[in-house]
Design a protein around this motif. Sequence first.
Motif, short mmCIF file in Angstrom:
data_model
loop_
_atom_site.label_atom_id
_atom_site.label_comp_id
_atom_site.label_asym_id
_atom_site.label_seq_id
_atom_site.Cartn_x
_atom_site.Cartn_y
_atom_site.Cartn_z
N GLU A 83 0.83 -1.21 0.00
CA GLU A 83 0.00 0.00 0.00
C GLU A 83 0.86 1.26 0.00
O GLU A 83 0.60 2.21 -0.74
CB GLU A 83 -0.93 0.00 1.22
N LEU A 84 1.89 1.25 0.80
CA LEU A 84 2.80 2.39 0.89
C LEU A 84 3.48 2.66 -0.45
O LEU A 84 3.67 3.80 -0.85
CB LEU A 84 3.85 2.14 1.97
N SER A 85 3.81 1.60 -1.16
CA SER A 85 4.52 1.73 -2.43
C SER A 85 3.59 1.97 -3.60
O SER A 85 4.06 2.11 -4.73
CB SER A 85 5.34 0.47 -2.69
N ASP A 86 2.30 2.02 -3.35
CA ASP A 86 1.32 2.14 -4.44
C ASP A 86 1.49 1.01 -5.45
O ASP A 86 1.30 1.20 -6.65
CB ASP A 86 1.42 3.50 -5.13
N ASN A 87 1.92 -0.15 -4.95
CA ASN A 87 2.15 -1.36 -5.76
C ASN A 87 3.18 -1.18 -6.86
O ASN A 87 3.16 -1.88 -7.86
CB ASN A 87 0.83 -1.89 -6.34
N ILE B 229 -2.96 7.04 7.49
CA ILE B 229 -4.13 6.53 6.77
C ILE B 229 -4.18 5.00 6.82
O ILE B 229 -5.22 4.41 7.09
CB ILE B 229 -4.11 7.01 5.30
N ILE B 230 -3.04 4.39 6.59
CA ILE B 230 -2.99 2.94 6.40
C ILE B 230 -2.91 2.17 7.72
O ILE B 230 -3.58 1.16 7.91
CB ILE B 230 -1.79 2.57 5.51
N ALA B 231 -2.09 2.65 8.60
CA ALA B 231 -1.80 1.84 9.78
C ALA B 231 -1.65 2.69 11.04
O ALA B 231 -0.55 2.80 11.58
CB ALA B 231 -0.54 1.02 9.54
N PRO B 232 -2.74 3.25 11.53
CA PRO B 232 -2.63 4.10 12.72
C PRO B 232 -1.99 3.40 13.91
O PRO B 232 -1.15 3.98 14.60
CB PRO B 232 -4.07 4.49 13.02
N LYS B 233 -2.35 2.16 14.17
CA LYS B 233 -1.79 1.47 15.33
C LYS B 233 -0.28 1.33 15.19
O LYS B 233 0.46 1.58 16.14
CB LYS B 233 -2.44 0.10 15.50
N PHE B 234 0.18 0.95 14.01
CA PHE B 234 1.62 0.85 13.77
C PHE B 234 2.29 2.20 13.95
O PHE B 234 3.30 2.33 14.62
CB PHE B 234 1.91 0.31 12.36
N LEU B 235 1.72 3.24 13.36
CA LEU B 235 2.29 4.57 13.43
C LEU B 235 2.38 5.05 14.87
O LEU B 235 3.42 5.56 15.30
CB LEU B 235 1.46 5.56 12.60
N PHE B 236 1.30 4.88 15.63
CA PHE B 236 1.30 5.33 17.02
C PHE B 236 2.37 4.59 17.83
O PHE B 236 3.08 5.20 18.63
CB PHE B 236 -0.07 5.14 17.66
N ASN B 237 2.49 3.30 17.62
CA ASN B 237 3.48 2.49 18.33
C ASN B 237 4.90 2.93 17.95
O ASN B 237 5.75 3.16 18.81
CB ASN B 237 3.25 1.01 18.01
N PHE B 238 5.16 3.05 16.65
CA PHE B 238 6.48 3.43 16.15
C PHE B 238 6.88 4.82 16.68
O PHE B 238 7.96 4.99 17.24
CB PHE B 238 6.47 3.42 14.62
N LEU B 239 6.00 5.81 16.52
CA LEU B 239 6.33 7.16 16.94
C LEU B 239 6.41 7.29 18.46
O LEU B 239 7.21 8.06 18.98
CB LEU B 239 5.33 8.17 16.37
N SER B 240 5.61 6.51 19.17
CA SER B 240 5.67 6.52 20.62
C SER B 240 7.06 6.10 21.09
O SER B 240 7.65 6.73 21.97
CB SER B 240 4.60 5.57 21.17
N LYS B 241 7.58 5.04 20.49
CA LYS B 241 8.91 4.56 20.87
C LYS B 241 9.99 5.54 20.41
O LYS B 241 10.92 5.84 21.16
CB LYS B 241 9.15 3.18 20.27
N LEU B 242 9.86 6.05 19.21
CA LEU B 242 10.87 6.94 18.66
C LEU B 242 10.93 8.27 19.41
O LEU B 242 12.02 8.75 19.75
CB LEU B 242 10.58 7.21 17.18
N LEU B 243 9.78 8.85 19.70
CA LEU B 243 9.72 10.15 20.38
C LEU B 243 9.78 10.04 21.89
O LEU B 243 9.88 11.04 22.58
CB LEU B 243 8.44 10.88 19.97
N ASP B 244 9.67 8.81 22.40
CA ASP B 244 9.66 8.56 23.84
C ASP B 244 8.50 9.29 24.52
O ASP B 244 8.66 10.01 25.51
CB ASP B 244 10.99 8.95 24.48
N VAL B 245 7.30 9.09 23.95
CA VAL B 245 6.09 9.71 24.47
C VAL B 245 5.00 8.63 24.52
O VAL B 245 5.00 7.71 23.70
CB VAL B 245 5.67 10.92 23.61
N ASP B 246 4.12 8.73 25.47
CA ASP B 246 3.05 7.74 25.61
C ASP B 246 2.20 7.69 24.34
O ASP B 246 1.84 8.72 23.78
CB ASP B 246 2.18 8.08 26.82
N GLU B 247 1.90 6.49 23.91
CA GLU B 247 1.13 6.29 22.68
C GLU B 247 -0.23 6.99 22.74
O GLU B 247 -0.71 7.52 21.74
CB GLU B 247 0.93 4.78 22.46
N SER B 248 -0.84 7.05 23.91
CA SER B 248 -2.16 7.68 24.03
C SER B 248 -2.09 9.19 23.74
O SER B 248 -3.06 9.77 23.25
CB SER B 248 -2.76 7.43 25.41
#
Length: 148
Positions: free
Chosen positions: A46-50, A74-93
Amino acid sequence: MTKSNEEISLNKKVKMYGVEIKKMPCGKYFEALQTLKDLPEDFIKELSDNKKDFKLSEMFTIENITNLVTKLMIIAPKFLFNFLSKLLDVDESVIRDELSPTELIEICKKFWEINKLESFFVQMKPIIQGMTALIGFKEQLPSVSKSE
């Protein structure tokens, strides 16, 4: 070694929209990258537009980071929230429940700037090229050899 005016004026910690953005150690990057191992193949499609010639490494520029984050939202909010939470060191919520999409993108851009990620990827290019030559690739990998 003297510092440039930009480096002197750039704070190492900035608070935006209640989120502290700061210089992160390598361990935080590796922790965040561990979320990639669970990234489903469908997401990459999806990210690569095939596109067959899509290279994720080409997404890591300041120009493309907005596009990448937008597609991830758009595609993967749960993944994005998890990834950015770890990267930014901020609570996912906080990311999920308190920030607007625009605020999140602005935070990501500031994180990119504070952590000098553009410089990191520029410096990694010749290292990766050297590694591919060392392990026996006769030609450079397309994602590494593409001229800027």
